[in-house]
Design a protein around this motif. Sequence first.
Motif, PDB file in Angstrom:
ATOM      1  N   ILE A  61      11.992   2.419   0.533  1.00 11.29           N
ATOM      2  CA  ILE A  61      11.867   1.772   1.840  1.00 11.29           C
ATOM      3  C   ILE A  61      10.697   0.799   1.850  1.00 11.29           C
ATOM      4  O   ILE A  61      10.784  -0.310   2.402  1.00 11.29           O
ATOM      5  N   SER A  62       9.583   1.199   1.231  1.00 15.07           N
ATOM      6  CA  SER A  62       8.428   0.297   1.151  1.00 15.07           C
ATOM      7  C   SER A  62       8.755  -0.954   0.360  1.00 15.07           C
ATOM      8  O   SER A  62       8.323  -2.060   0.718  1.00 15.07           O
TER       9      SER A  62
ATOM     10  N   HIS B 133       0.834  -1.215   0.000  1.00 19.17           N
ATOM     11  CA  HIS B 133       0.000   0.000   0.000  1.00 19.17           C
ATOM     12  C   HIS B 133       0.862   1.255   0.000  1.00 19.17           C
ATOM     13  O   HIS B 133       0.647   2.175  -0.814  1.00 19.17           O
ATOM     14  N   PHE B 134       1.866   1.315   0.896  1.00 21.43           N
ATOM     15  CA  PHE B 134       2.715   2.500   0.946  1.00 21.43           C
ATOM     16  C   PHE B 134       3.633   2.592  -0.266  1.00 21.43           C
ATOM     17  O   PHE B 134       3.994   3.701  -0.694  1.00 21.43           O
TER      18      PHE B 134
ATOM     19  N   LEU C 193       1.375   4.152  -2.901  1.00 19.33           N
ATOM     20  CA  LEU C 193       1.087   5.544  -2.558  1.00 19.33           C
ATOM     21  C   LEU C 193       2.295   6.440  -2.812  1.00 19.33           C
ATOM     22  O   LEU C 193       2.177   7.514  -3.436  1.00 19.33           O
ATOM     23  N   ASN C 194       3.479   6.013  -2.348  1.00 20.88           N
ATOM     24  CA  ASN C 194       4.676   6.826  -2.544  1.00 20.88           C
ATOM     25  C   ASN C 194       5.102   6.870  -4.003  1.00 20.88           C
ATOM     26  O   ASN C 194       5.629   7.897  -4.470  1.00 20.88           O
ATOM     27  N   SER C 195       4.871   5.800  -4.735  1.00 14.22           N
ATOM     28  CA  SER C 195       5.179   5.815  -6.170  1.00 14.22           C
ATOM     29  C   SER C 195       4.291   6.819  -6.907  1.00 14.22           C
ATOM     30  O   SER C 195       4.758   7.537  -7.810  1.00 14.22           O
ATOM     31  N   LYS C 196       3.031   6.867  -6.513  1.00  9.12           N
ATOM     32  CA  LYS C 196       2.099   7.802  -7.147  1.00  9.12           C
ATOM     33  C   LYS C 196       2.510   9.251  -6.884  1.00  9.12           C
ATOM     34  O   LYS C 196       2.522  10.094  -7.799  1.00  9.12           O
TER      35      LYS C 196
END
Length: 208
Positions: free
Chosen positions: A156-157, A105-106, A109-112
């Motif tokens: 990191i994710s 999920h993270f 989200l961080n890629s987006k």
Amino acid sequence: MKSNFLIYFIGLLICGQICGQETEQPISDDQVPMDNRKVKDTLMSFEAVNWREQFSPRRLRLMDDPKTPAKATFLSAVLPGLGQLYLGKYLWAPIFWAGIGTSVHFFVLNSKEYNRFRNIYKRRIIGYTDDEYSVLIPDNEQILRGMEFYENYRDISAIFIAVSYVLNVIHANVAAHFLQFNVDEKLSIRSNVLVDPTQTGLSLSLEF
């Protein structure tokens, strides 16, 4: 004279050996003592009927369906948590699902957010200033720092995804090996405190 005595002596030895030989006769069941026959019958009855009573239900389940480490490892590698379900470790499967799911999920989200700041930065370099952060973040360096911020958390994710997956596989393999260990109730370790005027210490005793 000496030769006759020697022949006579050899003849006596041969006759003694022939007379001393006894033919072995097979022993029938009627000749076996009653006590021995009872022991034999008891052992046969134990092996045929009651041999499972000496094992715990857990050991009987493993004997009927042994959980092999290779299969558990393969199942966890194919689908995280599947090896734990195969071994009966039902509480561990949701833990790995939660760990991998949260990391994914993270990562998404961080890629987006990283891609959003990256596109804004590329457009500003070309000369466009009509993006959604044109008023809130007018400085291009801040856009660049925001892009690096989300890039770091995306990486990191991804690391957490890999770690959760590897731990899931390792746990399935180790748990399957532990199932093969003898954890019978008769095994115990007891500690005794030595109280003596001359010496003081602690002793451990292992019972089988």
